[in-house]
Design a protein around this motif. Structure first.
Motif, short mmCIF file in Angstrom:
data_model
loop_
_atom_site.label_atom_id
_atom_site.label_comp_id
_atom_site.label_asym_id
_atom_site.label_seq_id
_atom_site.Cartn_x
_atom_site.Cartn_y
_atom_site.Cartn_z
N SER A 51 0.83 -1.20 0.00
CA SER A 51 0.00 0.00 0.00
C SER A 51 0.87 1.25 0.00
O SER A 51 1.99 1.24 0.48
CB SER A 51 -0.89 0.02 1.24
N ARG A 59 1.98 9.46 13.00
CA ARG A 59 0.78 8.86 12.44
C ARG A 59 1.08 8.31 11.06
O ARG A 59 2.12 8.59 10.48
CB ARG A 59 -0.32 9.92 12.31
N VAL A 64 -5.23 7.47 -0.54
CA VAL A 64 -6.50 6.76 -0.61
C VAL A 64 -7.04 6.76 -2.03
O VAL A 64 -6.93 7.75 -2.75
CB VAL A 64 -7.53 7.42 0.35
N LYS A 70 -16.04 1.50 -0.19
CA LYS A 70 -15.95 1.88 1.21
C LYS A 70 -16.41 0.72 2.08
O LYS A 70 -17.29 -0.04 1.71
CB LYS A 70 -16.79 3.12 1.49
N SER A 71 -15.80 0.61 3.27
CA SER A 71 -16.20 -0.44 4.20
C SER A 71 -16.28 0.14 5.61
O SER A 71 -15.95 1.29 5.83
CB SER A 71 -15.22 -1.61 4.14
N GLY A 72 -16.70 -0.68 6.53
CA GLY A 72 -16.91 -0.22 7.90
C GLY A 72 -18.39 0.01 8.11
O GLY A 72 -19.16 0.18 7.16
N LYS A 74 -19.95 2.57 9.07
CA LYS A 74 -20.39 3.89 8.62
C LYS A 74 -19.74 4.27 7.29
O LYS A 74 -19.81 5.42 6.88
CB LYS A 74 -20.04 4.94 9.67
N GLN A 76 -16.61 4.45 6.68
CA GLN A 76 -15.52 5.38 6.98
C GLN A 76 -14.17 4.91 6.45
O GLN A 76 -13.21 5.67 6.50
CB GLN A 76 -15.45 5.64 8.49
N TYR A 77 -14.07 3.71 5.93
CA TYR A 77 -12.78 3.20 5.45
C TYR A 77 -12.80 3.08 3.94
O TYR A 77 -13.77 2.65 3.34
CB TYR A 77 -12.48 1.83 6.06
N GLN A 78 -11.69 3.49 3.35
CA GLN A 78 -11.51 3.36 1.90
C GLN A 78 -10.21 2.62 1.65
O GLN A 78 -9.25 2.73 2.43
CB GLN A 78 -11.45 4.73 1.23
N PRO A 79 -10.14 1.89 0.52
CA PRO A 79 -8.88 1.20 0.23
C PRO A 79 -7.78 2.18 -0.14
O PRO A 79 -8.02 3.29 -0.61
CB PRO A 79 -9.23 0.31 -0.96
N VAL A 80 -6.58 1.76 0.11
CA VAL A 80 -5.40 2.57 -0.17
C VAL A 80 -4.88 2.17 -1.56
O VAL A 80 -4.94 1.01 -1.93
CB VAL A 80 -4.32 2.33 0.90
#
Length: 86
Positions: A51, A59, A64, A70-72, A74, A76-80
């Motif tokens: 990735s 951090r 992205v 998108k997953s999660g 809500k 809130q997660y996107q693939p990199v």
């Protein structure tokens, strides 16, 4: 007398051998568990290495893919994006 000494020596050798066998069995069992943890981490390390992610201070920063699924719970997660190949 010689027979008693021979039997005593044999018993002592067997006792030490049994104790060593138990010790090494415990060591092998502990090493198997540690090896399994490392094997479980391999897919995560491969995904991280593939990735486009960098350290930004203390951090992680990621490149992205905005068109990715998108997953999660809500979304809130996107693939990199994949790391550019040299």
């Amino acid at each position: 007398m010689w027979l008693g000494a021979a039997v005593g020596t044999l018993l002592l050798v067997l006792l030490v051998g049994w104790a060593l066998l138990g010790y090494y069995r415990r060591e092998i069992s502990a090493n198997k568990e540690e090896l399994q943890r490392y094997e479980n981490a391999v897919p995560i390390v491969k995904a991280f290495y593939g990735s486009d992610i960098e350290l930004c201070g203390d951090r992680l920063c990621a490149n992205v893919d905005p068109r990715g699924h998108k997953s999660g719970d809500k979304g809130q997660y996107q693939p990199v994006r994949s790391r550019p190949q040299p």
